[in-house]
Design an enzyme around this catalytic site. Structure first.
Site, PDB file in Angstrom:
ATOM      1  N   LEU A 100       0.885  -1.165   0.000  1.00 10.37           N
ATOM      2  CA  LEU A 100       0.000   0.000   0.000  1.00 10.37           C
ATOM      3  C   LEU A 100       0.923   1.215   0.000  1.00 10.37           C
ATOM      4  CD1 LEU A 100      -2.762  -0.894   2.650  1.00 10.37           C
ATOM      5  CD2 LEU A 100      -2.965  -0.924   0.160  1.00 10.37           C
ATOM      6  N   ASP A 101       0.500   2.283  -0.666  1.00  8.66           N
ATOM      7  CA  ASP A 101       1.325   3.493  -0.716  1.00  8.66           C
ATOM      8  C   ASP A 101       1.530   4.070   0.685  1.00  8.66           C
ATOM      9  OD1 ASP A 101       1.417   3.327  -3.455  1.00  8.66           O
ATOM     10  OD2 ASP A 101      -0.302   4.654  -3.750  1.00  8.66           O
ATOM     11  N   TYR A 102       2.543   4.913   0.798  1.00  4.32           N
ATOM     12  CA  TYR A 102       2.875   5.594   2.059  1.00  4.32           C
ATOM     13  C   TYR A 102       1.647   6.291   2.652  1.00  4.32           C
ATOM     14  CZ  TYR A 102       5.664   8.720   5.065  1.00  4.32           C
ATOM     15  OH  TYR A 102       6.211   9.398   6.116  1.00  4.32           O
ATOM     16  N   HIS A 187       0.278   1.692  -7.423  1.00 10.53           N
ATOM     17  CA  HIS A 187      -0.514   2.936  -7.499  1.00 10.53           C
ATOM     18  C   HIS A 187      -1.705   2.819  -8.448  1.00 10.53           C
ATOM     19  CE1 HIS A 187       3.201   4.253  -5.740  1.00 10.53           C
ATOM     20  NE2 HIS A 187       3.853   4.188  -6.882  1.00 10.53           N
TER      21      HIS A 187
END
Ligand code: URA
Length: 238
Positions: A100-102, A187
């Protein structure tokens, strides 16, 4: 005592079928002796070498974390930012299944089971993942239709399994969309919306296959049950 091919597969070395091939091909030894019989049983004390390398046999652990914002999904980070593994109290070498993205929050699974992780991340066994995205504009009905039909990202179409506009805020010109996809490109949700001209202001994963966040608060985690792990393995056989 367990069957040799099962022990090799559950160590995350390879699949059970490939383990059988390795055994028959004479690539596996137990306590210094090459073993070619598939029924061979081994115990925890036996020294198993596969292709000359010792097989690491660690108990497998599985966790479901509600990842907070501002946390990386990698096991190491050059910038010394907070990592998902920092939230889990274990002495095992775990890693997340996928990323999962930051700035993305929500459901992420962590394990030391390489076989399961590889299987679930492989595109052929993609699992449905559901996200809730807050967009920087109200989504037009035309764009909703386009999204449902599938949107190209770098030449490859991403066709959501489900799309639902949960909430529309005309006053602040934003909306909340629930979207389910099976693919796992980096993303991907942000890129899908970007290609339609929307920015994702907030993103949360609320479901991974049959697993949901339930009552877990941000930063909280729980161990998966054996039943849940078995069900996850079912995906890898599909
Ligand atoms: N898609 C994204 O854009 N970000 C995530 O973190 C996960 C899916």
């Amino acid at each position: 005592m367990e069957r040799l091919q099962k022990v090799i597969a559950s160590a995350g070395y390879t699949s059970r079928r490939k383990a059988e091939e390795l055994i028959v091909a004479g690539k596996v030894s137990v306590n210094g002796k090459i073993v070619r019989e598939l029924g061979t049983k081994v115990s925890g004390d036996d020294l198993i070498l596969v292709n000359g390398e010792s097989l690491e046999r660690e108990d497998k652990v599985y966790f479901l974390l509600n990842k907070p914002r501002g946390v990386v999904s990698t096991v190491s980070d050059e910038a010394n930012r907070k990592k998902v593994i920092d939230y889990i109290n274990t002495n095992k070498r775990i890693y997340p299944i996928g990323r999962l993205d930051y700035d993305t929050t929500g459901l992420i699974i962590l394990t030391n089971d390489g076989a399961l992780a590889n299987a679930l991340m492989h595109p052929s066994h993609s699992v449905e993942k559901t996200y809730v995205a807050k967009l920087n504009r109200v989504m037009t009905p035309q764009d909703q239709k386009l999204l449902k039909q599938g949107v190209k990202v770098e030449g490859v179409k991403c066709i959501p399994t489900r799309v639902k506009v949960r909430k529309v805020d005309y006053e602040h010109d934003s909306c909340i969309v629930e979207i389910t996809i099976v693919e796992g490109r980096n993303h991907i949700i942000k890129r899908v919306f970007e290609s339609l001209g929307y920015l994702v202001d907030k993103l949360t994963r609320i479901q991974y296959g049959f697993l949901t966040l339930d009552n877990l608060k941000s930063g909280e985690y729980r161990a998966l049950s054996i039943k849940e792990v078995k069900k996850l393995y079912e995906y890898s056989k599909k």
